[in-house]
Write a protein that holds these residues in place. Structure first.
Motif, PDB file in Angstrom:
ATOM      1  N   MET A  45      28.130   3.831  29.570  1.00 32.35           N
ATOM      2  CA  MET A  45      27.007   4.746  29.812  1.00 32.35           C
ATOM      3  C   MET A  45      27.144   5.327  31.207  1.00 32.35           C
ATOM      4  O   MET A  45      27.446   4.598  32.154  1.00 32.35           O
ATOM      5  N   TYR A 242      20.156  -2.736  26.673  1.00 38.35           N
ATOM      6  CA  TYR A 242      20.399  -1.374  26.193  1.00 38.35           C
ATOM      7  C   TYR A 242      21.167  -1.359  24.878  1.00 38.35           C
ATOM      8  O   TYR A 242      21.831  -2.327  24.510  1.00 38.35           O
ATOM      9  N   ALA A 255      23.349  -5.931  28.197  1.00 39.27           N
ATOM     10  CA  ALA A 255      24.428  -6.847  28.540  1.00 39.27           C
ATOM     11  C   ALA A 255      23.813  -7.944  29.399  1.00 39.27           C
ATOM     12  O   ALA A 255      22.795  -7.717  30.073  1.00 39.27           O
ATOM     13  N   ARG A 298      32.246  -8.127  35.939  1.00 45.18           N
ATOM     14  CA  ARG A 298      32.039  -7.017  36.872  1.00 45.18           C
ATOM     15  C   ARG A 298      32.302  -7.512  38.297  1.00 45.18           C
ATOM     16  O   ARG A 298      32.044  -8.673  38.594  1.00 45.18           O
ATOM     17  N   ARG A 325      27.512  -2.765  38.400  1.00 43.61           N
ATOM     18  CA  ARG A 325      27.163  -2.139  37.115  1.00 43.61           C
ATOM     19  C   ARG A 325      27.450  -0.644  37.094  1.00 43.61           C
ATOM     20  O   ARG A 325      27.065   0.053  36.156  1.00 43.61           O
TER      21      ARG A 325
HETATM   22  N1  GLY Z   1      26.730  -0.768  33.377  1.00 43.52           N
HETATM   23  C1  GLY Z   1      26.103  -1.575  32.434  1.00 43.52           C
HETATM   24  C2  GLY Z   1      26.183  -3.012  32.698  1.00 43.52           C
HETATM   25  O1  GLY Z   1      26.723  -3.433  33.700  1.00 43.52           O
HETATM   26  O2  GLY Z   1      25.676  -3.773  31.911  1.00 43.52           O
END
Ligand code: GLY
Length: 360
Positions: A45, A242, A255, A298, A325
């Motif tokens: 996204m 989401y 997530a 991440r 994110r």
């Molecule tokens: N950018 C979406 C997430 O980190 O869940």
């Protein structure tokens, strides 16, 4: 100028492309495959106008990067022949409580291109949504793409312009002494260069330690799942997660945000939580087939903001990590500004708040 870029995720590949476009000679080193970690696991996204990150300079960087996407995508698709499945499908940020509706209405007042839609209009936009939702913020310009394909397209475009892209190549050390690094050691031999950019996501921390400063880039696990369903047209962002409609009749749900080190596994508990979130937003997903589940790591940072700039105490080493994110969204602007920094030695003013120097 020969530049070694370490990391074949979306950030490293974007930097490699912008450097190569500026006629640097790039060697991109990736210990696994291109987009094989967080970049390939992300939902893809591109959320900018509809999110208030609570930091003006960060929000400006995010919006500027979103605006670069249409041109960049045309260019990388043409050069690489890879379709990144980009679409401006718009995003709906739903409110299930009066309190959250007030917060979203306040965001709408501050943001151009974001409107408030009441429950009846929301039902027309997305008939499958929970009918008890009170309304939503709606942004037409928030977009979506396939982040794994984007990463491959960036690497492919850089390669087409002459970059030397080496996968299965792990950095094991640095060459040179003092403030100047002369190159890197890898499992398959040494590579000499005039500058080194570290864009290795959460693996940047152990690399930074080898250069004498431990920059924390903690991995932050995100678990996701995919439904086979065509029940949505827009990306939906609820209060607990989401849902993103993707190509080939899929909807991704995400997530989690977990501090569990480098454990890139899914857990039954978290996946059950994602299913609850999904079916509370879109009841029909309660009976939809789950076709896959996965997790990615991440890159975090001590203050949750990206770390982009010259490596403290080094003349020719640069960092681009900690995107947390926002890695996919920030790839174009990070690539462009880091390439300028490496080639001119000057940091754009927009990078100043994200300098590694802020951690002393
Ligand atoms: N950018 C979406 C997430 O980190 O869940």
């Amino acid at each position: 100028m020969k530049v070694i870029v370490v990391g074949g995720g979306v950030i490293g590949c974007s930097i490699a492309l912008y450097l190569q476009k500026a006629r640097a000679q790039v060697v991109l080193l990736e210990r696994g495959g291109i987009g094989g970690e967080a970049s390939g696991a992300a939902a893809g996204m591109l959320i900018a106008p509809i999110e208030d990150a609570g930091n003006r300079q960060f929000d400006e960087l995010r919006r500027a990067s979103l605006a670069m996407y249409p041109t960049l995508i045309r260019e990388v698709q043409r050069l690489s022949g890879v379709d990144v499945e980009y679409k401006r499908q718009g995003m709906i940020r739903t409110a299930g409580t009066e309190d959250f509706a007030r917060k979203l209405k306040s965001l709408v007042r501050r943001r151009e291109g974001v409107e408030w839609v009441d429950a009846d209009v929301l039902r027309e936009l997305e008939p499958a949504l929970d009918p008890t939702l009170l309304g939503a913020a709606y942004s037409e310009s928030d977009a979506d793409l396939n982040p794994g394909m984007l990463t491959k397209a960036l690497a492919g475009a850089a390669k087409k312009l002459g970059a030397d892209v080496r996968t299965e190549t792990m950095l094991t050390g640095f060459l040179g002494r003092g403030a100047f690094v002369e190159g890197v050691r890898t499992n398959v031999g040494d590579v000499l260069g005039d500058a080194v950019v570290l864009a290795a996501g959460p693996w940047t921390e152990p690399l930074s330690q080898r250069l004498g400063m431990r920059l924390p880039t903690p991995p932050v696990r995100g678990q996701m799942l995919a439904y086979r369903s065509n029940s949505l047209r827009h990306a939906i962002w609820g209060e607990d997660g989401y849902l993103v409609p993707k190509a080939r009749g899929m909807i991704f749900a995400g997530a989690t945000v977990e501090d569990v080190g480098f454990r890139k596994t899914t857990t039954a508990r978290a996946l059950a939580g994602l299913r609850r979130m999904a079916s509370s937003l879109v009841p029909v997903l309660g009976v939809a087939e789950v076709v896959s589940t996965w997790a990615g790591l991440r890159p975090g940072s001590p203050d949750g903001l990206p770390v982009i700039g010259r490596f403290p105490g080094k003349d020719n080493v640069y960092l681009a990590t900690g995107h947390f994110r926002n890695g996919v969204l920030l790839a174009p602007i990070t690539g462009s500004l880091v390439a300028d920094l490496v080639l001119t030695g000057r940091a754009d003013r927009r990078l100043r708040p994200f300098s590694p120097g802020r951690f002393g």
